[in-house]
Design an enzyme around this catalytic site. Structure first.
Site, PDB file in Angstrom:
ATOM      1  N   LYS A   1       5.826  -3.899  -4.718  1.00 42.45           N
ATOM      2  CA  LYS A   1       7.778  -3.901  -4.638  1.00 42.45           C
ATOM      3  C   LYS A   1       7.802  -4.396  -2.991  1.00 42.45           C
ATOM      4  O   LYS A   1       9.253  -4.886  -2.937  1.00 42.45           O
ATOM      5  CB  LYS A   1       7.868  -2.691  -4.901  1.00 42.45           C
TER       6      LYS A   1
ATOM      7  N   TRP B   1      -2.466  -2.354  -1.831  1.00 36.97           N
ATOM      8  CA  TRP B   1      -2.356  -3.952  -2.332  1.00 36.97           C
ATOM      9  C   TRP B   1      -3.602  -5.010  -0.979  1.00 36.97           C
ATOM     10  O   TRP B   1      -2.938  -4.464   0.220  1.00 36.97           O
ATOM     11  CB  TRP B   1      -0.914  -4.199  -1.825  1.00 36.97           C
TER      12      TRP B   1
ATOM     13  N   ARG C   1       3.479   0.198  -5.149  1.00 41.30           N
ATOM     14  CA  ARG C   1       3.322  -0.855  -3.749  1.00 41.30           C
ATOM     15  C   ARG C   1       2.141  -1.316  -3.588  1.00 41.30           C
ATOM     16  O   ARG C   1       1.881  -1.860  -2.715  1.00 41.30           O
ATOM     17  CB  ARG C   1       3.416   0.095  -2.659  1.00 41.30           C
TER      18      ARG C   1
ATOM     19  N   LYS D   1      11.996 -13.723 -11.810  1.00 43.35           N
ATOM     20  CA  LYS D   1      12.403 -13.082 -12.837  1.00 43.35           C
ATOM     21  C   LYS D   1      11.019 -13.502 -13.933  1.00 43.35           C
ATOM     22  O   LYS D   1      10.691 -12.428 -13.908  1.00 43.35           O
ATOM     23  CB  LYS D   1      13.225 -12.545 -13.918  1.00 43.35           C
TER      24      LYS D   1
ATOM     25  N   GLU E   1      16.096 -17.164  -9.365  1.00 43.32           N
ATOM     26  CA  GLU E   1      16.432 -16.068 -10.133  1.00 43.32           C
ATOM     27  C   GLU E   1      15.868 -15.225 -11.089  1.00 43.32           C
ATOM     28  O   GLU E   1      15.020 -14.679 -11.202  1.00 43.32           O
ATOM     29  CB  GLU E   1      17.678 -14.684  -9.390  1.00 43.32           C
TER      30      GLU E   1
ATOM     31  N   GLU F   1       7.476 -13.851 -12.597  1.00 45.21           N
ATOM     32  CA  GLU F   1       6.633 -12.619 -11.231  1.00 45.21           C
ATOM     33  C   GLU F   1       6.520 -11.968 -12.194  1.00 45.21           C
ATOM     34  O   GLU F   1       4.926 -11.293 -12.198  1.00 45.21           O
ATOM     35  CB  GLU F   1       7.278 -12.321 -11.042  1.00 45.21           C
TER      36      GLU F   1
ATOM     37  N   CYS G   1       1.048  -1.038   0.542  1.00 48.07           N
ATOM     38  CA  CYS G   1      -0.271  -0.244  -0.321  1.00 48.07           C
ATOM     39  C   CYS G   1       0.804   1.177  -0.397  1.00 48.07           C
ATOM     40  O   CYS G   1       1.871   1.154   0.557  1.00 48.07           O
ATOM     41  CB  CYS G   1      -0.897   0.063   0.798  1.00 48.07           C
TER      42      CYS G   1
ATOM     43  N   HIS H   1      15.988 -36.894 -10.400  1.00 53.94           N
ATOM     44  CA  HIS H   1      15.028 -37.019  -9.329  1.00 53.94           C
ATOM     45  C   HIS H   1      13.714 -36.655  -8.581  1.00 53.94           C
ATOM     46  O   HIS H   1      13.286 -36.962  -8.173  1.00 53.94           O
ATOM     47  CB  HIS H   1      15.356 -36.816  -7.599  1.00 53.94           C
TER      48      HIS H   1
ATOM     49  N   ASN I   1      -1.164   1.998   5.895  1.00 53.16           N
ATOM     50  CA  ASN I   1      -0.269   1.156   5.842  1.00 53.16           C
ATOM     51  C   ASN I   1      -0.023  -0.209   6.629  1.00 53.16           C
ATOM     52  O   ASN I   1       0.948   0.730   7.703  1.00 53.16           O
ATOM     53  CB  ASN I   1       0.695   1.483   4.510  1.00 53.16           C
ATOM     54  N   GLY I   2      -0.236  -1.223   6.408  1.00 53.22           N
ATOM     55  CA  GLY I   2       0.894  -2.300   7.332  1.00 53.22           C
ATOM     56  C   GLY I   2      -0.553  -2.721   8.005  1.00 53.22           C
ATOM     57  O   GLY I   2      -1.741  -3.525   6.773  1.00 53.22           O
TER      58      GLY I   2
HETATM   59  C1  G6P Z   1       9.260  -8.047  -2.779  1.00 48.84           C
HETATM   60  C2  G6P Z   1       9.222  -7.997  -3.896  1.00 48.84           C
HETATM   61  C3  G6P Z   1      10.692  -9.027  -4.635  1.00 48.84           C
HETATM   62  C4  G6P Z   1      11.496  -8.530  -3.453  1.00 48.84           C
HETATM   63  C5  G6P Z   1      11.247  -8.667  -2.396  1.00 48.84           C
HETATM   64  C6  G6P Z   1      12.640  -8.729  -1.282  1.00 48.84           C
HETATM   65  O1  G6P Z   1       8.313  -9.693  -2.836  1.00 48.84           O
HETATM   66  O2  G6P Z   1       8.724  -8.059  -5.680  1.00 48.84           O
HETATM   67  O3  G6P Z   1      11.224  -8.278  -6.216  1.00 48.84           O
HETATM   68  O4  G6P Z   1      12.963  -9.612  -3.850  1.00 48.84           O
HETATM   69  O5  G6P Z   1       9.850  -8.432  -2.108  1.00 48.84           O
HETATM   70  O6  G6P Z   1      12.080  -7.359  -1.140  1.00 48.84           O
HETATM   71  P1  G6P Z   1      13.178  -6.281  -0.452  1.00 48.84           P
HETATM   72  O7  G6P Z   1      12.987  -4.677  -0.181  1.00 48.84           O
HETATM   73  O8  G6P Z   1      13.222  -6.776   0.846  1.00 48.84           O
HETATM   74  O9  G6P Z   1      14.464  -6.655  -0.991  1.00 48.84           O
END
Ligand code: G6P
Length: 611
Positions: A606, A79, A27, A488, A484, A491, A2, A507, A105-106
């Site tokens: 994010k 969110w 956010r 990517k 990673e 997501e 949020c 396995h 937010n929270g």
């Molecule tokens: C969210 C984002 C990711 C990020 C993760 C950790 O899930 O979508 O891209 O890696 O949070 O975020 P941070 O701000 O702690 O790196």
């Protein structure tokens, strides 16, 4: 999660709030709303969906009210956590009388108990949210002093909150308070703002105050007063932000993600430059002396998402080079595993935002168990950076796309430097320091080559954009990288994807491989190539198409792959930094061709400030 914004000044509040919400959309973007004081009435406009949907509604509300609204208001982009995304559950929430509006937010963990209490006093709830409790609670406690009412309400809340509160009876002030969710104040010229994050206020000011835990601010047009948790007025630290506004804007790129991928050479260069002095690595860590680094006997890296993947790369290198038992742990799991923590343990928290709740809680857990903590964080003054014993900042600048790219690269570089630094102290660096720094200094140029030569990845994405399942395989660091690369892709493109240690396929996962499955095999570890080639044959002989990712002069990969992605040669430990770039482009183009919402993938945010 949020994004919240508040404005008080001399300009029309609504367009400012809407523009800021658009910036904060990363956010959360399932619904949005603003509340603006118009005369003595709070005009509250909300809409399901993105900020553009809200913009249309606000425009017609403004028309209906004679073409203008007031100069003070609050806004929110959501969110959803409690209650589905819809007009009613979106913020701001009004109190029973309609005289108090709240954005939050929270998560309020005791909202059910508070709801019952308030219902007992005749407050009816219209939404399913935890936040509506806060609006009613403030009204319930309000006896003519808005600051006192907010403070008393905050004291009754369990959980996390950044709150912006507007009282129709007080047209000259906003009240803000925070605990475990970020909140900043932008100090403008005859105008002031509150926001979840800095980019939202950069169009107005670069002078920022970051509210600390349980601090409360009274924000007026021409003055801001901050009180600590004991209600003592304090002199806040004002930070001057040196990013320009365009570093938080798309700058001609179609998406933030594309821009941020292209910024990686600069990010890496800035991050390296920040920690090299007189030809030596220098982190100037006040809380960690050389003796401590010589004494540590285990390392945990705690993080979430991509930052965790940085931890997986880093801990493999730490164990291999430093010979210190090292483990990357998902921050949300850290306390449950009852980790062995003592004064010889180093806990490193990695976070772009510095606000991720799981990482913050894991770090607090480590501190409470007597361990010193070091954070690797991108956002200056964020909670994780402020609470860790020491901090190394990545110099990535603002990262807006939800899928991280440049912050990930900056984190990796900091980790390489930290390993080299500890390695020098313990007599086991990657290589002599001057050679190491030369290799790092060459990295931006190699990244640039990959960026300049990325157009073919769009064609490759075109070939594979409709695959149902895509697997990434690799060994050792290439496995970490696979994690990673797979994240990517899934997501942002919504294609099912998994990463496997290449030797593990047989396995179980091999049963999923069939005609048309795409396997991306990352083969940067030359010493492991023979085994990788065997694993590739295992999948291609079962009908998979294979894209291999390998250094320029690696023999034997073309023959067994459908397509090959080539990387510039470099020191082994730097390959994760190079190999990720084509993977980022591939994911980006697959998502683009599939028409996905690249910068704001569905259901994601994010900055994840809930547990
Ligand atoms: C969210 C984002 C990711 C990020 C993760 C950790 O899930 O979508 O891209 O890696 O949070 O975020 P941070 O701000 O702690 O790196």
């Amino acid at each position: 999660m949020c994004g919240i914004i508040g404005y008080i000044g001399s300009q029309q509040a609504a367009p400012i709030l809407l523009d800021a919400l658009q910036i904060l959309e990363y956010r959360g973007y399932d619904s949005a709303g603003i509340a603006v004081l118009h005369g003595s009435t709070i005009v509250n406009v909300k809409a399901k969906g993105k900020v553009n949907a809200l913009r249309a509604r606000v425009d017609s509300a403004v028309q209906g009210l004679g073409g203008s609204l007031g100069t003070m208001g609050i806004g929110h982009t959501r969110w959803a956590t409690h209650g589905k995304p819809d007009d009613i559950n979106s913020h701001p929430h009004l109190s029973r009388s309609g005289k108090i509006a709240v954005v939050h937010n929270g998560i309020i963990e005791n909202h059910t108990a508070l709801r019952l209490l308030l219902e007992g006093h005749g407050f009816n709830f219209v939404s399913e949210t935890d936040t509506e409790v806060v609006a009613h609670l403030i009204e319930y406690l309000y006896r003519g002093d808005p600051v006192k009412a907010v403070r008393e309400a905050a004291a009754m809340l369990d959980g996390s909150y950044a709150l912006g509160v507007l009282f129709s009876e007080y047209p000259d002030m906003l009240v803000a308070v925070k605990k475990d969710s970020p909140l900043i104040i932008g100090l403008g010229d005859n105008e002031n703002l509150i926001a979840s994050d800095i980019p939202a206020v950069l169009g107005h000011t670069r002078n920022i105050v970051r509210l600390g835990e349980e601090e409360l601010a009274v924000v007026k047009r021409d003055a801001v007063t901050v009180y600590d948790r004991y209600d003592t007025e304090m002199i806040p630290d004002v930070m001057h932000i040196d990013w320009d506004v365009t570093s938080a804007a798309k700058d001609g790129y179609e998406h933030f993600m594309l821009k941020e991928i292209a910024e990686q050479p600069k990010t890496v260069k800035n991050t390296v430059a920040a920690y090299v002095k007189d030809g030596h690595i220098d982190f100037s860590l006040a809380s960690f002396d050389e003796e401590y680094f010589r004494s540590i006997d285990k390392i945990y890296v705690i993080a979430c998402g991509s930052a965790y993947h940085v931890g997986v790369v880093a801990t493999q290198l730490m164990e291999q080079y430093l010979r210190i038992p090292s483990r990357a742990v998902l921050a949300s799991e850290f306390s449950y595993m009852d980790p062995i923590l003592d004064e010889k343990t180093l806990v490193i928290a990695v976070s772009q935002s510095g606000e991720t709740s799981d990482t913050l809680n894991a770090m607090r857990y480590a501190k409470a168990h007597g361990t010193r903590t070091l954070s690797v964080v991108n956002i200056l003054g964020s909670t994780i950076s402020a609470e860790s014993d020491d901090v190394i900042y990545t110099h990535a600048g603002p990262e807006i796309a939800v899928a991280t790219t440049k912050a990930y690269s900056a984190q990796l570089v900091v980790m390489y430097m930290l390993i080299e630094y500890i390695g020098i102290l313990r007599g086991c660096p990657f290589m002599p320091e001057d050679e190491f720094l030369n290799a790092l200094h060459e990295l931006p140029q190699k990244l640039q080559e990959l960026i300049d030569d990325s157009a073919y990845l769009r064609d490759l994405a075109g070939i594979y954009q409709n695959r149902k399942d895509i697997f990434f395989i690799g060994k050792n660091l290439d496995y970490a990288l696979s994690l990673e690369a797979s994240l990517k892709l899934k997501e942002i493109s919504y294609i099912h994807s998994e990463a496997y240690a290449a030797g593990e396929l047989k396995h179980g996962t091999l049963s999923l491989i069939q005609n048309g499955t795409l396997v991306i095999a990352i083969c940067t570890r030359k010493e492991l190539l023979p085994q990788m080639l065997s694993n590739i044959k295992e999948v291609s002989s079962r009908g998979a198409d294979v894209i291999t990712v390998a250094e320029e002069n690696t023999d034997g990969v073309e023959e067994c792959s459908t397509h090959c992605i080539r990387l510039p040669e470099s020191a082994d430990f730097l390959q994760p930094s190079l190999a990720i770039v084509p993977m980022q482009y591939f994911s980006y183009y697959v998502a683009l061709l599939r028409g996905c919402s690249i910068d704001q993938p569905r259901n994601l945010a994010k900055s994840v400030t809930v547990k």
